[in-house]
Scaffold this motif. Structure first.
Motif, PDB file in Angstrom:
ATOM      1  N   ARG A   1       1.020  -0.925  -0.205  1.00  0.00           N
ATOM      2  CA  ARG A   1       0.257  -0.159   0.190  1.00  0.00           C
ATOM      3  C   ARG A   1       1.031   0.902   0.074  1.00  0.00           C
ATOM      4  NH1 ARG A   1      -4.009   1.904   4.680  1.00  0.00           N
ATOM      5  NH2 ARG A   1      -4.215   3.651   4.289  1.00  0.00           N
ATOM      6  N   ILE A   2       1.028   2.265  -0.654  1.00  0.00           N
ATOM      7  CA  ILE A   2       1.411   3.038  -1.122  1.00  0.00           C
ATOM      8  C   ILE A   2       0.479   4.489  -0.449  1.00  0.00           C
ATOM      9  CG2 ILE A   2       2.461   4.674  -2.701  1.00  0.00           C
ATOM     10  CD1 ILE A   2       3.024   2.931  -4.772  1.00  0.00           C
ATOM     11  N   VAL A   3       1.155   5.196   0.359  1.00  0.00           N
ATOM     12  CA  VAL A   3       0.968   5.718   1.020  1.00  0.00           C
ATOM     13  C   VAL A   3       0.676   7.389   0.485  1.00  0.00           C
ATOM     14  CG1 VAL A   3       0.599   7.269   3.230  1.00  0.00           C
ATOM     15  CG2 VAL A   3       0.588   4.770   3.396  1.00  0.00           C
ATOM     16  N   VAL A   4       2.024   7.515   0.481  1.00  0.00           N
ATOM     17  CA  VAL A   4       2.242   9.035  -0.199  1.00  0.00           C
ATOM     18  C   VAL A   4       3.311   8.712  -2.004  1.00  0.00           C
ATOM     19  CG1 VAL A   4       3.725  10.998  -0.097  1.00  0.00           C
ATOM     20  CG2 VAL A   4       3.094  10.325   2.013  1.00  0.00           C
ATOM     21  N   ASP A   5       2.102   9.043  -2.343  1.00  0.00           N
ATOM     22  CA  ASP A   5       3.404   8.539  -4.337  1.00  0.00           C
ATOM     23  C   ASP A   5       3.855   9.516  -4.665  1.00  0.00           C
ATOM     24  OD1 ASP A   5       3.674   7.414  -6.831  1.00  0.00           O
ATOM     25  OD2 ASP A   5       1.434   6.660  -6.715  1.00  0.00           O
ATOM     26  N   ASN A   6       4.559   9.368  -5.093  1.00  0.00           N
ATOM     27  CA  ASN A   6       5.953  10.676  -5.744  1.00  0.00           C
ATOM     28  C   ASN A   6       5.569  11.864  -5.616  1.00  0.00           C
ATOM     29  OD1 ASN A   6       7.473  10.333  -8.270  1.00  0.00           O
ATOM     30  ND2 ASN A   6       6.523  11.299  -9.491  1.00  0.00           N
ATOM     31  N   ALA A   7       5.913  12.162  -4.657  1.00  0.00           N
ATOM     32  CA  ALA A   7       5.223  13.233  -4.375  1.00  0.00           C
ATOM     33  C   ALA A   7       7.003  14.801  -4.574  1.00  0.00           C
ATOM     34  CB  ALA A   7       4.415  13.477  -2.568  1.00  0.00           C
ATOM     35  N   ASN A   8       6.048  15.672  -4.501  1.00  0.00           N
ATOM     36  CA  ASN A   8       7.295  16.654  -5.433  1.00  0.00           C
ATOM     37  C   ASN A   8       6.800  18.029  -4.345  1.00  0.00           C
ATOM     38  OD1 ASN A   8       9.635  15.176  -7.359  1.00  0.00           O
ATOM     39  ND2 ASN A   8       7.550  14.761  -7.578  1.00  0.00           N
ATOM     40  N   LEU A   9       7.769  18.969  -3.931  1.00  0.00           N
ATOM     41  CA  LEU A   9       7.601  20.172  -3.017  1.00  0.00           C
ATOM     42  C   LEU A   9       8.492  20.779  -2.884  1.00  0.00           C
ATOM     43  CD1 LEU A   9       7.189  19.987  -0.137  1.00  0.00           C
ATOM     44  CD2 LEU A   9       5.221  18.739  -0.051  1.00  0.00           C
ATOM     45  N   ASP A  10       8.394  22.570  -3.083  1.00  0.00           N
ATOM     46  CA  ASP A  10       8.857  22.992  -2.688  1.00  0.00           C
ATOM     47  C   ASP A  10       8.933  24.508  -1.307  1.00  0.00           C
ATOM     48  OD1 ASP A  10       8.953  25.929  -4.051  1.00  0.00           O
ATOM     49  OD2 ASP A  10       8.927  23.743  -5.555  1.00  0.00           O
ATOM     50  N   VAL A  11       9.365  24.834  -0.974  1.00  0.00           N
ATOM     51  CA  VAL A  11       9.033  25.861  -0.264  1.00  0.00           C
ATOM     52  C   VAL A  11      10.987  27.177   0.532  1.00  0.00           C
ATOM     53  CG1 VAL A  11       8.441  26.815   1.944  1.00  0.00           C
ATOM     54  CG2 VAL A  11       8.120  24.287   1.791  1.00  0.00           C
ATOM     55  N   ARG A  12      10.837  28.401  -0.263  1.00  0.00           N
ATOM     56  CA  ARG A  12      10.944  29.189   0.008  1.00  0.00           C
ATOM     57  C   ARG A  12      11.502  29.989   1.067  1.00  0.00           C
ATOM     58  NH1 ARG A  12      12.341  30.525  -5.243  1.00  0.00           N
ATOM     59  NH2 ARG A  12      11.461  29.131  -7.799  1.00  0.00           N
ATOM     60  N   ALA A  13      12.377  31.115   0.970  1.00  0.00           N
ATOM     61  CA  ALA A  13      13.047  31.465   2.750  1.00  0.00           C
ATOM     62  C   ALA A  13      11.454  32.733   2.317  1.00  0.00           C
ATOM     63  CB  ALA A  13      14.201  31.931   1.845  1.00  0.00           C
ATOM     64  N   GLY A  14      11.151  32.926   3.769  1.00  0.00           N
ATOM     65  CA  GLY A  14      10.155  34.037   4.112  1.00  0.00           C
ATOM     66  C   GLY A  14       8.830  33.214   2.621  1.00  0.00           C
ATOM     67  N   GLU A  15       8.270  32.230   2.802  1.00  0.00           N
ATOM     68  CA  GLU A  15       7.006  31.482   1.726  1.00  0.00           C
ATOM     69  C   GLU A  15       6.775  31.156   2.958  1.00  0.00           C
ATOM     70  OE1 GLU A  15       5.701  30.013  -2.346  1.00  0.00           O
ATOM     71  OE2 GLU A  15       7.666  28.967  -1.125  1.00  0.00           O
ATOM     72  N   ILE A  16       5.436  31.245   3.583  1.00  0.00           N
ATOM     73  CA  ILE A  16       4.023  30.016   3.975  1.00  0.00           C
ATOM     74  C   ILE A  16       3.487  29.429   2.808  1.00  0.00           C
ATOM     75  CG2 ILE A  16       2.485  30.103   5.600  1.00  0.00           C
ATOM     76  CD1 ILE A  16       3.171  33.054   6.532  1.00  0.00           C
ATOM     77  N   VAL A  17       3.896  28.374   2.425  1.00  0.00           N
ATOM     78  CA  VAL A  17       2.961  27.228   2.054  1.00  0.00           C
ATOM     79  C   VAL A  17       2.485  26.080   2.895  1.00  0.00           C
ATOM     80  CG1 VAL A  17       3.721  25.571   0.305  1.00  0.00           C
ATOM     81  CG2 VAL A  17       4.641  26.958   0.451  1.00  0.00           C
ATOM     82  N   GLY A  18       0.889  25.900   1.721  1.00  0.00           N
ATOM     83  CA  GLY A  18       0.544  25.203   2.608  1.00  0.00           C
ATOM     84  C   GLY A  18      -0.120  23.274   2.239  1.00  0.00           C
TER      85      GLY A  18
END
Length: 511
Positions: A277-294
Motif C-alpha cells: 500500500r503506497i501512502v505517499v506516491d511520488n510527491a514533489n514540493l518546495d518552499v522558499r525563504a520567507g514563504e508560507i506554503v500550505g
C-alpha cells in the motif's frame, strides 16, 4: 417541573498561585444545548470538572443546584449517579477491548460476579444503533476511527441514564462528515428531551447548534447569549471571548519570498504494516525563504504521513526520494539527522508526540535542542530557565513560571510551548501540522502572528491544515493532495475553497 435543570452559583476555584474561576455563574435550561465559549485558559474545562466532581465539593467555593437540589459531589461516581456525564476531549476508551466492553466498562452487566455477555452485547447493539453505529459490538475499539470512537463515548454515556451530557471539544479531532453526524445526533438527543453542555472553539458549529451560549473570560462569566437573536453571531461571541472586536481572523501580512530553502523530489512512502500500500506516491514540493506554503487534503490523503516521513522517517517504510536544503541533498533518515539538516516538525497531536505532559515548561521547551545548552553531559540549568523564560514571555504563554507542569496548561498555551521547543532548534524549515487544532480564536491569531514573524525572518514554513479558510488566510501558496499524490498547487491569489476542493477530490484513477 422546573425548566432550569442546572444552576452553578458564584463558583470560585483556586490552584496554587492561580485563581482559575472567580464567581462564575451558569444557568442551563432543561432540554437545551448550552454552549460554553472562551479562550484557552478561560476556565471552561475547570468549571465542568467542578460540576462533574473531578474537583469534589469542598475544593471550591460556591453552590451547585441540580434538579432543584443542592449537589455536593465527592467524585465522578456521585455526579453520574445523578445523571451528569462528561465526555472529555481525550477519549477514555480501551483500544484492545470491544465496543460493548467499553460501553459498559465500570458499569458491567453481571450476575453472581459473572458478566452476562449476551446481555452486554445485546444492550450495546441497541445503544450503538441509537447513536448511528453499525459495527458489531464485539469489534475492538482500536480498529475504529476517532469519529466512531466519539460516538462510542456517547453510547457509553447513554448507558448510564444520562440527564445532562457534557461534551468537551467533541469535534476537535473529527473531519467534516463525522462532525456533522455528531451534531445531528445531539439534535436528536435534544428532541428526546436531553440537556447538553458543549464546549467548543468551532464557532460556526456553536452558531448552528446551540440554543444558549455562555461566555467565560479570564475565569469570570462575561454574559449569556440567546442564540435565536440574530445579533448573537460569531463576531458577537468573539467580542465577548477576547474583550474586543477581532475584525480580521488572520493578521495582515506581506511576504518577501527568496530562494528555495526546502525541496522534496519523487517522495514515495509505503504503509508501515501493508507493504503493498503506497501512502505517499511520488510527491514533489518546495518552499522558499520567507514563504508560507500550505498542504490541503481530505482525511487519508497522506498529508501527515508526508510530513512525518520527511522528518526522520517517523512514519512508513520503503521510503524513497530526495530531500534538499538550500540546494544540497540532505539525509533525514532519523529525527536527529532531520533536526541537524534544519527541519522541525510540530505534530498534529501535541499531547502524544509533541510534549511530555508530566514535565514542566522549562524541560519541554529545551528538549529538542539540549546540545545547545549542554557540556560534558550536563545541562546548564540556568541557561535552560533563561531560554524557556524567553519563549514564555515572547509567546505570551499564560503561566506564572516555566516550572509549571505543561499538562496543566490550556491547549493553546501547550501549543505555544511546542512551538517554542522547535524554534529553539533554530530550524530553516518549520512544518506545522494542524497548528491551531483545538484552540480558540484569540490563541489562533497569536499563532498566526508567530508564523508571520518566522516568515519575515526568512524561514520557510509549511502548514498542514484541515481548515481551508485558515490556509487561504495565512499562506502564500497551497499544494493539494489526493490519495497520496500531489494534484496541484495554486498561489493564494488564485485559490478559492471551491478550486482547492476540486483538486482535493480528484478520483483515484485520475490522479
Amino acid at each position: 417541573m422546573d425548566s432550569t435543570i442546572l444552576q452553578m452559583q458564584d463558583i470560585t476555584k483556586t490552584f496554587p498561585g492561580v485563581k482559575a474561576l472567580s464567581n462564575v455563574n451558569l444557568s442551563v435550561a432543561r432540554g437545551e444545548i448550552h454552549a460554553i465559549c472562551g479562550e484557552n485558559g478561560a476556565g471552561k474545562s475547570t468549571l465542568m470538572k467542578v460540576l462533574s466532581g473531578v474537583y469534589p465539593h469542598g475544593t471550591y467555593e460556591g453552590k451547585i443546584v441540580f434538579e432543584s437540589e443542592e449537589a455536593k459531589f465527592s467524585g465522578i461516581k456521585d455526579s453520574e449517579s445523578r445523571g451528569i456525564v462528561i465526555i472529555h476531549q481525550e477519549l477514555a476508551l480501551v483500544p484492545h477491548l470491544s465496543v460493548a466492553e467499553n460501553i459498559f466498562l465500570g458499569n458491567e452487566r453481571e450476575r453472581a460476579g459473572f458478566i452476562e455477555w449476551n446481555e452486554t452485547n445485546a444492550e450495546a447493539a441497541k445503544l450503538m444503533a441509537r447513536v448511528g453505529l453499525d459495527e458489531q459490538p464485539v469489534t475492538p475499539v482500536g480498529q475504529l476511527g476517532v469519529g466512531k470512537q466519539q460516538l462510542i463515548e456517547i453510547a457509553k454515556a447513554l448507558s448510564k441514564d444520562v440527564k445532562l451530557l457534557i461534551l468537551d471539544e467533541p469535534t476537535a479531532a473529527l473531519n467534516d462528515d463525522d462532525s456533522a453526524h455528531l451534531l445531528d445526533l445531539l439534535r436528536e438527543l435534544r428532541e428526546e428531551g436531553m440537556t447538553c453542555i458543549i464546549i467548543s472553539h468551532k464557532l460556526g458549529e456553536i452558531e448552528d447548534i446551540a440554543d444558549t451560549t455562555t461566555i467565560i473570560r479570564d475565569g469570570q462569566t462575561v454574559e449569556t447569549l440567546d442564540m435565536s437573536d440574530p445579533a448573537s453571531d460569531q463576531n458577537r461571541i468573539i467580542r465577548g471571548m477576547v474583550g474586543r472586536d477581532l475584525s480580521h481572523r488572520y493578521p495582515e501580512h506581506e511576504s518577501t519570498v527568496g530562494d528555495v530553502v526546502f525541496e522534496v523530489k519523487n517522495w514515495t512512502v509505503r504503509h508501515p504494516t501493508q507493504a503493498d500500500r503506497i501512502v505517499v506516491d511520488n510527491a514533489n514540493l518546495d518552499v522558499r525563504a520567507g514563504e508560507i506554503v500550505g498542504i490541503a487534503g481530505l482525511m487519508g490523503a497522506g498529508r501527515t504521513e508526508l510530513a512525518m516521513s520527511v522528518f526522520g522517517h517517523s512514519y512508513g517504510r520503503g521510503i524513497s526520494g530526495e530531500v534538499f536544503m538550500d540546494g544540497k541533498k540532505v539525509d533525514t533518515s532519523n529525527v536527529g539527522k532531520a533536526i541537524k539538516a534544519g527541519i522541525a516538525y510540530v505534530s498534529e497531536d501535541r499531547k502524544v508526540y509533541g510534549l511530555n505532559l508530566i514535565e514542566d515548561i522549562r524541560i519541554n521547551t529545551t528538549a529538542a535542542g539540549l546540545e545547545k545548552i549542554a557540556a560534558n553531559g550536563f545541562v546548564n540549568g540556568n541557561e535552560e530557565i533563561r531560554i524557556a523564560e524567553g519563549y514564555r514571555k515572547s509567546m505570551n504563554i499564560k503561566s506564572p513560571t516555566v516550572m509549571a507542569v505543561t499538562g496543566n496548561l490550556s491547549g493553546g498555551n501547550q501549543q505555544k510551548v511546542v512551538l517554542g521547543k522547535w524554534l529553539h532548534t533554530a530550524p530553516e524549515l518549520l512544518i506545522l501540522d494542524e497548528p491551531t487544532r483545538g484552540i480558540d480564536v484569540g490563541a489562533k491569531f497569536e499563532i498566526y502572528q508567530i508564523i508571520n514573524q518566522l516568515a519575515d525572518a526568512g524561514k520557510a514554513v509549511l502548514v498542514i491544515s484541515s481548515e481551508l479558510p485558515e490556509l487561504l488566510g495565512i499562506c502564500d501558496r497551497i499544494y493539494t493532495l489526493a490519495y497520496g499524490r500531489m494534484t496541484g498547487q495554486l498561489p493564494v491569489s488564485e485559490a478559492t475553497q471551491e478550486k482547492l476542493m476540486e483538486l482535493m477530490t480528484i478520483e483515484k484513477e485520475a490522479v
